[in-house]
Design a protein around this motif. Structure first.
Motif, mmCIF file in Angstrom:
data_model
loop_
_atom_site.group_PDB
_atom_site.id
_atom_site.type_symbol
_atom_site.label_atom_id
_atom_site.label_comp_id
_atom_site.label_asym_id
_atom_site.label_seq_id
_atom_site.Cartn_x
_atom_site.Cartn_y
_atom_site.Cartn_z
ATOM 1 N N LEU A 60 -2.084 -7.988 -1.777
ATOM 2 C CA LEU A 60 -2.598 -7.279 -1.977
ATOM 3 C C LEU A 60 -2.275 -6.358 -3.114
ATOM 4 N N ALA A 61 -0.730 -6.044 -3.251
ATOM 5 C CA ALA A 61 -0.176 -5.395 -4.305
ATOM 6 C C ALA A 61 -0.285 -6.291 -5.061
ATOM 7 N N ASN A 62 -0.119 -7.757 -5.197
ATOM 8 C CA ASN A 62 0.265 -8.354 -6.286
ATOM 9 C C ASN A 62 -1.173 -8.441 -7.047
ATOM 10 N N LEU A 69 -15.342 -3.198 -2.930
ATOM 11 C CA LEU A 69 -15.615 -3.799 -2.374
ATOM 12 C C LEU A 69 -13.945 -4.079 -2.034
ATOM 13 N N ILE A 70 -13.196 -4.248 -2.989
ATOM 14 C CA ILE A 70 -11.849 -3.719 -1.979
ATOM 15 C C ILE A 70 -11.752 -3.168 -1.413
ATOM 16 N N VAL A 129 -4.570 -7.529 6.939
ATOM 17 C CA VAL A 129 -4.394 -6.921 5.310
ATOM 18 C C VAL A 129 -3.021 -7.851 4.933
ATOM 19 N N ASP A 130 -2.724 -8.904 4.071
ATOM 20 C CA ASP A 130 -1.511 -9.079 3.682
ATOM 21 C C ASP A 130 -1.238 -8.162 2.566
ATOM 22 N N PRO A 131 -0.138 -7.567 2.777
ATOM 23 C CA PRO A 131 0.443 -6.122 2.332
ATOM 24 C C PRO A 131 0.380 -7.041 0.590
ATOM 25 N N GLU A 139 5.875 -2.512 -6.450
ATOM 26 C CA GLU A 139 6.805 -1.981 -5.175
ATOM 27 C C GLU A 139 5.882 -0.392 -4.820
ATOM 28 N N ILE A 140 5.267 0.752 -5.445
ATOM 29 C CA ILE A 140 4.657 1.295 -5.070
ATOM 30 C C ILE A 140 3.229 1.146 -4.384
ATOM 31 N N LEU A 141 2.429 0.576 -4.975
ATOM 32 C CA LEU A 141 1.128 -0.009 -4.457
ATOM 33 C C LEU A 141 1.944 -0.852 -2.829
ATOM 34 N N LEU A 142 2.574 -1.790 -3.215
ATOM 35 C CA LEU A 142 3.114 -2.071 -1.848
ATOM 36 C C LEU A 142 3.187 -1.417 -0.092
ATOM 37 N N GLN A 143 3.967 -0.415 -0.860
ATOM 38 C CA GLN A 143 4.619 0.987 0.251
ATOM 39 C C GLN A 143 3.122 1.658 0.680
#
Length: 199
Positions: A163-165, A192-193, A158-160, A139-143
């Motif tokens: 990418l977080a997943n 690269l990401i 970017v699909d948040p 959730e932190i990464l998603l935010q």
């Protein structure tokens, strides 16, 4: 003895057992380590160990959850920094590599955990904790990613969620798994990401 004192004593002894188990796991490896070894190192009886943990697998799960709790706090701290979302993702990689990916102790425990976690079904509390930590980290990464799109440091294409997943989920963590390759390759792949998502 009052309830508070009993609770403090319980967690003090539990932590002593976990520290003893870490030492034994690092020295002998998870497979060769026994509850007897841990009991001897902790200076407790085998029965005392079982009054705190149901199995060696549960002990390993508990140690890993301690690391996950620290990783969660690390990510929370980075998320509170007054920098762009993209810079937060870069900071996460830098701090994770420095603190965990280069830690022999963490890597040994993490590998043992991944190999044995499906045998830990009796450790309901630790399984629940692990899911909570994993979800909160994700959730932190998603935010951070959403914030990066909003502050225009990350592309809005970017699909948040995806990418977080990809970076962290309860099955496999790209961030954690990359520690198995050399540092230069880790940096190259992570960069690269970053290059593909930054504006």
């Amino acid at each position: 003895m009052n309830i508070k004192r009993k609770k403090q004593e319980y967690y003090f002894k539990r932590n002593l057992i976990l520290e003893a188990a870490k030492k034994i796991f690092f020295e002998k490896g998870f497979d060769l380590a026994t509850i007897d070894d841990i009991a001897t190192e902790a200076n407790y009886s085998k029965g005392s160990i079982y009054s705190y943990f149901k199995s060696k697998n549960e002990i390993c799960f508990s140690i890993v959850n301690g690391y996950y709790k620290d990783i969660l706090e690390l990510f929370r701290g980075i998320n509170e920094l007054n920098i762009s979302g993209l810079k937060k993702l870069i900071k996460i990689k830098e701090q994770f590599v420095k603190t965990y990916a280069e830690s022999v102790d963490f890597c040994k425990i993490y590998d043992s955990f991944n190999h044995h976690k499906n045998q830990c079904m009796e450790a309901e509390k630790e399984i629940f904790k692990n899911k909570v930590y994993n979800n909160e980290i994700k959730e932190i990464l998603l935010q951070i990613i959403v914030d990066g799109i909003e502050d225009k440091s990350i592309k809005d294409s970017v699909d948040p969620e995806k990418l977080a997943n990809a970076l962290w989920n309860d099955g496999i963590s790209f961030i954690a798994e990359l520690r198995n390759i050399d540092k230069n390759s880790y940096n190259y792949l992570y960069d690269l990401i970053i290059d593909s998502i930054k504006i």
